[in-house]
Design a protein around this motif. Structure first.
Motif, PDB file in Angstrom:
ATOM      1  N   UNK A  41     -74.843  18.692  70.801  1.00 40.74           N
ATOM      2  CA  UNK A  41     -74.873  18.122  72.143  1.00 40.74           C
ATOM      3  C   UNK A  41     -75.694  18.906  73.139  1.00 40.74           C
ATOM      4  N   UNK A  42     -75.961  20.175  72.854  1.00 39.70           N
ATOM      5  CA  UNK A  42     -76.815  20.951  73.753  1.00 39.70           C
ATOM      6  C   UNK A  42     -78.281  20.589  73.547  1.00 39.70           C
ATOM      7  N   UNK A  43     -78.617  20.154  72.340  1.00 36.93           N
ATOM      8  CA  UNK A  43     -79.987  19.724  72.046  1.00 36.93           C
ATOM      9  C   UNK A  43     -80.172  18.258  72.413  1.00 36.93           C
ATOM     10  N   UNK A  44     -79.129  17.482  72.203  1.00 33.17           N
ATOM     11  CA  UNK A  44     -79.167  16.046  72.510  1.00 33.17           C
ATOM     12  C   UNK A  44     -77.979  15.720  73.409  1.00 33.17           C
ATOM     13  N   UNK A  45     -78.089  15.929  74.717  1.00 30.69           N
ATOM     14  CA  UNK A  45     -76.962  15.709  75.627  1.00 30.69           C
ATOM     15  C   UNK A  45     -76.453  14.271  75.561  1.00 30.69           C
ATOM     16  N   UNK A  46     -75.159  14.127  75.842  1.00 29.33           N
ATOM     17  CA  UNK A  46     -74.550  12.807  75.868  1.00 29.33           C
ATOM     18  C   UNK A  46     -73.803  12.458  74.606  1.00 29.33           C
ATOM     19  N   UNK A  47     -73.766  13.355  73.620  1.00 32.48           N
ATOM     20  CA  UNK A  47     -73.033  13.079  72.385  1.00 32.48           C
ATOM     21  C   UNK A  47     -71.533  13.137  72.638  1.00 32.48           C
ATOM     22  N   UNK A  48     -70.748  12.375  71.882  1.00 31.71           N
ATOM     23  CA  UNK A  48     -69.289  12.481  72.019  1.00 31.71           C
ATOM     24  C   UNK A  48     -68.829  13.900  71.693  1.00 31.71           C
ATOM     25  N   UNK A  49     -67.948  14.484  72.475  1.00 32.92           N
ATOM     26  CA  UNK A  49     -67.448  15.837  72.184  1.00 32.92           C
ATOM     27  C   UNK A  49     -66.863  15.956  70.783  1.00 32.92           C
ATOM     28  N   UNK A  83     -73.847  32.387  61.582  1.00 38.01           N
ATOM     29  CA  UNK A  83     -73.014  31.331  62.151  1.00 38.01           C
ATOM     30  C   UNK A  83     -73.776  30.457  63.150  1.00 38.01           C
ATOM     31  N   UNK A  84     -73.562  29.166  63.081  1.00 34.24           N
ATOM     32  CA  UNK A  84     -74.223  28.212  63.981  1.00 34.24           C
ATOM     33  C   UNK A  84     -73.418  28.149  65.276  1.00 34.24           C
ATOM     34  N   UNK A  85     -74.060  28.466  66.382  1.00 31.19           N
ATOM     35  CA  UNK A  85     -73.349  28.532  67.662  1.00 31.19           C
ATOM     36  C   UNK A  85     -73.803  27.462  68.662  1.00 31.19           C
ATOM     37  N   UNK A 130     -76.230  17.677  61.462  1.00 31.12           N
ATOM     38  CA  UNK A 130     -76.913  18.363  62.583  1.00 31.12           C
ATOM     39  C   UNK A 130     -78.359  17.883  62.686  1.00 31.12           C
ATOM     40  N   UNK A 131     -79.041  17.797  61.534  1.00 28.30           N
ATOM     41  CA  UNK A 131     -80.444  17.394  61.554  1.00 28.30           C
ATOM     42  C   UNK A 131     -80.616  15.905  61.847  1.00 28.30           C
ATOM     43  N   UNK A 135     -69.759  23.413  59.800  1.00 25.55           N
ATOM     44  CA  UNK A 135     -70.703  24.525  59.634  1.00 25.55           C
ATOM     45  C   UNK A 135     -70.047  25.886  59.828  1.00 25.55           C
ATOM     46  N   UNK A 136     -68.737  25.924  59.835  1.00 21.24           N
ATOM     47  CA  UNK A 136     -68.036  27.190  60.027  1.00 21.24           C
ATOM     48  C   UNK A 136     -68.275  28.125  58.840  1.00 21.24           C
ATOM     49  N   UNK A 137     -68.495  29.396  59.121  1.00 24.84           N
ATOM     50  CA  UNK A 137     -68.625  30.391  58.048  1.00 24.84           C
ATOM     51  C   UNK A 137     -67.314  30.515  57.284  1.00 24.84           C
ATOM     52  N   UNK A 138     -66.207  30.404  57.991  1.00 27.95           N
ATOM     53  CA  UNK A 138     -64.880  30.431  57.368  1.00 27.95           C
ATOM     54  C   UNK A 138     -64.570  29.038  56.837  1.00 27.95           C
ATOM     55  N   UNK A 139     -64.579  28.881  55.527  1.00 24.95           N
ATOM     56  CA  UNK A 139     -64.400  27.531  54.971  1.00 24.95           C
ATOM     57  C   UNK A 139     -63.009  26.966  55.221  1.00 24.95           C
ATOM     58  N   UNK A 140     -62.031  27.836  55.544  1.00 26.45           N
ATOM     59  CA  UNK A 140     -60.702  27.334  55.893  1.00 26.45           C
ATOM     60  C   UNK A 140     -60.738  26.514  57.181  1.00 26.45           C
TER      61      UNK A 140
END
Length: 455
Positions: free
Chosen positions: A220-228, A214-216, A202-203, A238-243
């Motif tokens: 791509x919202x900070x740096x538009x144009x990134x591959x989805x 949780x990271x929401x 992310x950084x 970065x999911x809180x649920x490690x599964x």
């Protein structure tokens, strides 16, 4: 701690940094004439046996893994006051944190760094170890003959996977540690490191660390144009649920690599171009289109104009290699089939895919060079017909080198191949080279040979 004069035979030059548990010094090994980094346990922990044990365990892990992607430990000793110290690789280009502070990285460079960091963590996981403190300041950068090496460092919180349940204390750095690491007695596994890799990703991509979980907000919202796919991968890590995270560092790294190698990656418009005035945006678009062409060509192995030196100390050989070809570097490689019967010796190889250099059907572009003893010039290379056809043969006089070049403009549909045997008037040795290109460019062959140096 005041600056000491030496640690054993290592002469201290200056302090590199310090943390809660240790201080790191730059020192010179005068015996081997080589710079090293020396990590010394802090004075206030000198009599804490559990801290000493953790310090020495870090050294043991690094020594046992002995990986290209991890800081190497060369020696361990104890000071007269009982504090241990370890002698390690000196990373002369600072850390990834330093790199991020200088400004936003190009996307391909960020993904390259992330891939190499992931490879280092994969090595640790294969060794049965969880790092537990992955962050940009714990990833160091070292100069290498072909650019820059990533070295994962600071395993002070590392633990065996077999012992990763029921930790009595939280460990890690807020902002990079997984939610489960903040719970004393929590059950940890390699997916805790995957969370940290996601935070570092992310950084690297956005220039700022992620928010508290949780990271929401996707990168791509900070740096538009990134591959989805990149947004999806980082948010899943970065999911809180490690599964919901990738299963391990290798899975995460393989997905980063696939995103980086996707043919449409260079076509993403840099985020900063989207916010210019219309006339500026038009000019920037023209420039970016040119860069896309260059980037797409480079990804196929076309070298552009940037050359980087590769050295082979054993033969006192230095070769200028197109930078985008020098992704993989190997010395001591056995002589190639085209010169196997002509008294050549092991040499140096810099290529896009070093392991595929001998393969007839693999697209590997680069330069192989070796010094041939007096009287052993491989003059019959053309007779081996490595491309199945007779070559074009020409004489060469470039940069003080004279000799013969054999060229196959189309070698089995895998680009162009050139072989050369050249020597200088003032030297008895012959240098044999093989140059593989995606397109036939005799001018580049001449430039590479002209830049060869001996001694």
């Amino acid at each position: 701690m005041s600056q000491p004069e030496a640690f054993g035979r290592y002469r201290v030059i200056r302090r590199l940094g310090s943390g809660s548990f240790a201080t790191v010094w730059l020192a010179q090994d005068d015996l081997l004439n080589y710079p090293v980094a020396i990590k010394v346990l802090a004075e206030n922990w000198a009599h804490q046996m559990d801290i000493q044990h953790r310090f020495l365990e870090e050294a043991r892990i690094l020594r046992q893994t002995d990986s290209t992607w991890l800081v190497a430990v060369h020696d361990v000793d104890v000071l007269p006051d009982g504090r241990p110290y370890m002698v390690m690789t000196y990373a002369d280009q600072g850390s990834v944190a330093d790199l991020i502070r200088r400004g936003q990285l190009p996307l391909d460079e960020a993904l390259r760094l992330l891939t190499e960091i992931g490879q280092g963590i994969t090595v640790l996981h294969n060794h049965g170890t969880i790092h537990r403190d992955i962050k940009p300041s714990n990833v160091l950068l070292q100069s290498s003959p072909v650019g820059q090496r990533v070295l994962v460092a600071d395993l002070g919180f590392a633990k065996s996977i077999d012992e990763a349940s029921g930790f009595t204390a939280a460990a890690g750095t807020p902002g990079y540690m997984s939610p489960e690491q903040s719970i004393p007695g929590g059950d940890l596994d390699v997916r805790s490191d995957v969370y940290s890799l996601g935070a570092v990703a992310y950084e690297l991509i956005t220039g700022r660390p992620p928010s508290r979980p949780p990271v929401r907000v996707p990168p791509g919202r900070i740096r538009p144009g990134l591959p989805p796919a990149l947004d999806e991968l980082i948010l899943s890590a970065l999911s809180v649920d490690r599964e919901s995270r990738p299963a391990d560092a290798k899975t995460f790294t393989d997905r980063v690599r696939a995103i980086r190698m996707a043919p449409d990656l260079p076509k993403a418009v840099p985020w900063w171009q989207r916010y210019r005035m219309p006339w500026q945006r038009t000019a920037a678009l023209l420039v970016s289109l040119g860069l896309v062409v260059v980037s797409a060509t480079a990804s196929a192995g076309d070298p552009g104009v940037s050359l980087t030196p590769v050295r082979y100390a054993t033969q006192r050989l230095r070769v200028e290699v197109p930078a985008t070809w020098a992704r993989e570097f190997a010395t001591g490689r056995e002589v190639l089939p085209a010169a196997a019967d002509h008294a050549s010796r092991p040499g140096v190889l810099a290529a896009t895919h070093a392991d595929a250099w001998h393969s007839a059907d693999a697209h590997s572009y680069g330069v192989y060079a070796t010094v041939v003893p007096e009287g052993g010039a491989p003059s019959g290379v053309a007779d081996t017909e490595p491309c199945g056809t007779a070559p074009n043969e020409r004489s060469l006089d470039a940069g003080g080198w004279e000799g013969t070049v054999w060229e196959w403009p189309d070698c089995n549909g895998n680009g162009a191949l050139s072989g050369a045997a050249v020597r200088r008037a003032d030297a008895p040795e012959t240098v044999y080279l093989e140059i593989r290109q995606p397109q036939y460019r005799p001018d580049l062959v001449n430039e590479i040979i002209g830049g060869v140096r001996l001694g």
